[in-house]
Design a protein around this motif. Structure first.
Motif, PDB file in Angstrom:
ATOM      1  N   ILE A   1       0.850  -1.206   0.000  1.00  0.00           N
ATOM      2  CA  ILE A   1       0.000   0.000   0.000  1.00  0.00           C
ATOM      3  C   ILE A   1       0.878   1.245   0.000  1.00  0.00           C
TER       4      ILE A   1
ATOM      5  N   ILE B   1       1.324   4.479  -3.108  1.00  0.00           N
ATOM      6  CA  ILE B   1       0.806   5.849  -2.951  1.00  0.00           C
ATOM      7  C   ILE B   1       1.665   6.824  -3.755  1.00  0.00           C
TER       8      ILE B   1
ATOM      9  N   GLY C   1      -3.989   8.167   1.962  1.00  0.00           N
ATOM     10  CA  GLY C   1      -3.679   6.746   1.886  1.00  0.00           C
ATOM     11  C   GLY C   1      -3.757   6.153   0.489  1.00  0.00           C
ATOM     12  N   SER C   2      -4.281   6.908  -0.473  1.00  0.00           N
ATOM     13  CA  SER C   2      -4.415   6.341  -1.816  1.00  0.00           C
ATOM     14  C   SER C   2      -3.709   7.154  -2.893  1.00  0.00           C
TER      15      SER C   2
ATOM     16  N   ASP D   1      -8.947  -3.030   1.250  1.00  0.00           N
ATOM     17  CA  ASP D   1      -7.875  -2.196   0.701  1.00  0.00           C
ATOM     18  C   ASP D   1      -8.191  -0.716   0.988  1.00  0.00           C
TER      19      ASP D   1
ATOM     20  N   ARG E   1      -6.160   1.788   3.617  1.00  0.00           N
ATOM     21  CA  ARG E   1      -5.594   3.047   3.105  1.00  0.00           C
ATOM     22  C   ARG E   1      -6.141   4.227   3.912  1.00  0.00           C
TER      23      ARG E   1
END
Lengths: 539, 331
Positions: free
Chosen positions: A10, A14, A108-109, A453, A457
């Motif tokens: 993850i 980013i 978070g994304s 997911d 995130r």
């Protein structure tokens, strides 16, 4: 289901640099792990919402009703006349970008459509096209675009990637609140039957059975009996709560999550023990057995329909006032909506603590007290015998829930209580607490399994602040006053910051609470041995 | 493209004014008709907009609370960030309108190795925004000199203060420098910050180019291409006294460029994001007290809804309730 991503995957994914293509020309990709399953026909039918059918957001065909564009545009027109917030927030954004990096999902994304400003632009672009002169005349040049199926899917995808936490609205120079836009977006989705099962299921259950989990009356009592057994094992005291009892002084309402799974159940044991120790004349209700309100995540009307049970039950039972348990969005609803929807509660009295005599003037219209306010008052007046050393195995920090923080301003009460019952308390960095607190990542009905997911995130900023105090002070327990937090943060901590537990404030209270006639405690409510258990110095 | 077209539009506006005055002798159009029309559109448009917002109800009391609520007497309430009284709300609004309180909170989020998220103070946007709006206002007030027969004392004092550096002749106004610098900053950040560039629309670049054009033409007129100030005042006074007349030895073309760009801004204003000026006063997350547990907030369109009553609930579960020892209404 998508393969679950590892934490470093993850982090590695980013990228805050926006894509090369203009956002309007970048079609939405519905990615597994980032969305929740569509609402089932059965759930939709239970509450009588339109277009009930089973559908799968991952498939091409969403089984939309005829003339869905017309329905959406009428829905927008209707809401523009009803909500000044919506109307204003469609018009006044200057796209300064102050909100951009304030959203936990964006942080978070890195997905630019998770910047609050762009999430709102998804809808503003359609608003301009159909409701403003420049948009009608100039089209794309004026930032306007047609409402087509791709736009609709994009709305659905991103309005269910917002937890209505309102952090962006703290930083916006005009107070533009993305939650208002997401709420409207979700209402429009509802008109087409495009809700998610993780909210519609609980809504339907709550409507018919009184609580999100669909616990039937006998299950509620038996779940609580399990807790009573545990309390007796730990303290030697038999607690005897009542249910649906007429003539009680107080009705107690808490989120049903507290009745069902740990760590929420430990918080619930805390309420039971505290009320028993006080000898409080109170009752539970199996009809109004839900403090939370997933209706709030579908439409205002649905939220009002579910919320109505609290006052109705208070009236039926003839109580004087209501105490509410630890929950986040529940308290935003109780503070900012309940009285407007279902008040005035003129059949109730202004809450007055039978123990301290304190009159809760701040609740004189709603007649509903937050249990942490109630307990803070008890502690301040020296009415509880506490042994904070029984929490000495814990190094505690406190997570402000979005809704109690930005929809209420509930900052000092829980800290006062937590510090009174724990010797080791540490704050997370100031930009991550109080009004700037971060969402757990799973609020507003998104704490499903299939969107893990997305949740992890969104949970990153909160978890990262916990990691900071874990590494610096050895913090091993994250306290909060929210049932969704207790469930969601447990998952998020295991994922991002293993070794940190999650607790409600009243679990800590009950650990420290020295009860009349209790046996020497050897464990805390979780059955973990106490730090100096069995020692001579035990109270 | 989203920036280029607005830029070209402003250039075209400038050329229109130059050609209109120099080649076509349309002084009356550019000096009288268009400014009147623009002022009328501005006034009517802004009033229409604000009234149309104001007519939409505020069904729920939804302030964004940014401080401690009013609760037990021994817990200190944050009276401004979480107001419960009108005085608190007014103070909160004043701080918002005059000092951009919320923007002052701005942070910059960074993801570093570790992973470690860090939040640094980032006041540049606040500083530039505040400088821009305040200097714009001060410059506007300074311009009252052109719309009043005897320049009011406060305006004279402002001019004095504004030029206290005593640089050049005519004296340099500090507001002019700050204004141009702030607008330039706000424009540059739209090009250089990737996220801001990504969200920017033509409607974000156009007002910046237009305002920059107004500022540059004004500065040119005052400091570089000298124009006949007496002629300017003659015209502006004729406008405010509603007896419009173009002076014989009228002001130079640069004045008409300046005036035309201002007219464009005024006419554009009500149809654009620039109405945020009026909107901030009406924002329900800022202009409401957080007192909805103490005073019932009424929703004018509140309507009855279908609920699942206790009676229906008991009918569904009566036997189970009795078995569990829960009291029921009907045995």
């Amino acid at each position: 289901m998508a393969k679950e991503m590892k934490p470093n995957e993850i982090i590695g994914s980013i990228d805050y640099n926006p894509p090369k293509t203009d956002w309007m020309s970048t079609p939405v990709q519905i990615k597994p792990g980032m969305f929740c399953w569509g609402a089932k026909a059965k759930s939709i039918n239970t509450v009588g919402f339109p277009n009930a059918r089973d559908w799968n957001p991952g498939e091409e065909d969403w089984k939309l009703p005829e003339n869905w564009q017309g329905t959406v545009l009428e829905g927008i027109a209707d809401r523009l006349k009803k909500y000044r917030s919506f109307r204003l927030f469609m018009d006044i954004c200057v796209r300064c970008g102050a909100c951009a990096d304030k959203c936990h999902f964006y942080i978070g994304s890195g997905d630019p459509k998770n910047m609050p400003v762009l999430r709102a632009e998804l809808m503003r672009s359609v608003y301009r096209r159909y409701f403003t002169t420049p948009g009608k005349m100039l089209g794309k040049l004026a930032g306007a675009r047609d409402l087509d199926i791709n736009v609709l899917k994009e709305w659905w995808y991103y309005f269910f990637q917002c937890t209505e936490c309102r952090r962006c609205s703290v930083f916006c120079p005009y107070g533009i609140d993305t939650a208002e836009i997401t709420i409207m977006g979700r209402e429009l989705m509802n008109l087409l039957g495009l809700n998610i099962e993780w909210t519609m299921g609980p809504v339907a259950a709550c409507y018919m059975k009184g609580n999100h989990l669909g616990l039937e009356p006998h299950t509620i009592t038996s779940n609580i009996e399990f807790m009573l057994d545990d309390i007796e094992t730990i303290t030697g005291i038999k607690v005897n709560p009542s249910f649906n009892r007429k003539g009680a002084e107080i009705l107690f309402v808490t989120p049903s999550g507290d009745l069902f799974a740990d760590p929420g159940t430990y918080t619930c044991m805390g309420y039971l023990m505290l009320f028993h120790e006080l000898g409080l004349d109170y009752t539970w209700s199996t009809y109004a057995s839900e403090g939370g309100n997933f209706g709030f995540f579908t439409s205002n009307e649905m939220a009002k329909r579910l919320n109505s049970k609290i006052y109705a039950e208070a009236k039926r039972l003839g109580v004087k006032y209501i105490i509410g348990g630890e929950c986040g969005h529940m308290w935003r609803v109780l503070n900012q909506y309940m009285d407007t929807w279902n008040g005035p509660a003129d059949f109730l009295e202004v809450p007055k603590s039978p123990i301290t005599g304190t009159v809760f003037e701040n609740t004189k219209s709603t007649k509903m007290v937050h249990i942490v306010e109630f307990t803070a008052d008890l502690i301040k007046n020296g009415k509880l015998k506490l042994d904070p050393s029984r929490n000495d195995h814990l190094k505690v920090t406190f997570h402000d829930s979005c809704n109690t923080a930005r929809g209420m301003g509930f900052f000092e009460e829980p800290r006062f209580v937590a510090k009174a019952v724990c010797n080791n308390f540490y704050e997370m960095p100031e930009d991550t607490i109080r009004e700037k607190t971060f969402c757990c990542g799973s609020g507003s009905g998104l704490n499903a399994g299939e969107d893990m997911d997305l949740r992890m995130r969104g949970g990153l900023p909160r978890a990262n602040a916990v990691k900071f105090v874990r590494d610096k002070y050895g913090v091993n327990m994250l306290a909060n006053i929210c049932a969704i937090d207790r469930a969601a943060l447990t998952t998020s901590m295991n994922y991002w910051v293993p070794g940190v537990g999650v607790t409600g404030v009243h679990e800590l209270v009950a650990n420290a609470l020295v009860m009349k006639g209790e046996k020497p405690r050897t464990t805390d409510l979780r059955g973990e041995p106490l730090p100096n258990a069995g020692g001579e110095s035990d109270v | 493209m989203r920036a280029l077209l607005p830029f070209i539009t402003v250039i075209v506006l400038v050329l229109l004014a130059i050609v209109g005055v120099e080649a076509a002798n349309l002084q009356f159009l550019f000096g009288v008709v268009i400014p009147y029309a623009a002022a009328a559109i501005f006034l009517a448009g802004v009033i229409y907009k604000v009234v149309s917002w104001g007519r939409v109800p505020v069904p729920f009391r939804i302030p964004t609370t940014c401080g401690q609520q009013k609760t037990l007497p021994w817990i200190k309430q944050s009276r401004i960030e979480n107001p419960t009284t009108s005085a608190g709300v007014i103070t909160r609004m004043l701080l918002e309108v005059f000092l951009f309180r919320s923007l002052f909170r701005n942070l910059k989020t960074e993801l570093r190795e570790g992973p470690q998220l860090s939040y640094g103070s980032d006041k540049w946007l606040w500083l530039a925004g505040l400088s821009f709006h305040w200097t714009f206002l001060l410059i506007l007030i300074r311009h009252l000199r052109f719309f009043t027969q005897n320049v009011p004392i406060p305006v004279q004092m402002l001019e004095h203060l504004d030029s206290f550096l005593q640089i050049g002749l005519p004296l340099l106004y500090i507001t002019d420098v700050i204004f141009l610098a702030a607008v330039t900053f706000l424009l540059i950040r739209r090009f250089t910050i990737p996220q801001v560039k990504y969200i920017s629309l033509a409607a974000d670049y156009f007002p910046l180019f237009l305002i920059l054009g107004i500022g540059v033409s004004g500065v040119l007129m005052r400091y570089f291409i000298k124009t006949d100030v007496v002629g300017v005042k003659e015209l502006t006074m004729s406008l405010v006294s509603f007896s419009p007349a173009i002076p014989k030895d009228g002001p130079g073309t640069i004045f008409y460029v300046h005036l035309f760009l201002i007219s464009a801004l005024f006419a554009y204003f009500p149809f654009s994001k620039l109405v945020h000026m009026g909107g901030v006063f009406l924002s329900p997350t800022r202009n409401l007290a957080n007192n909805s547990r103490m005073v019932r907030h009424v929703n004018p369109w509140n309507y009855p809804v279908k609920v699942h009553t206790y009676e229906e609930y008991e009918n569904d579960f009566r036997e189970k309730m009795k078995t569990a020892g829960i009291p029921v209404e009907k045995e």
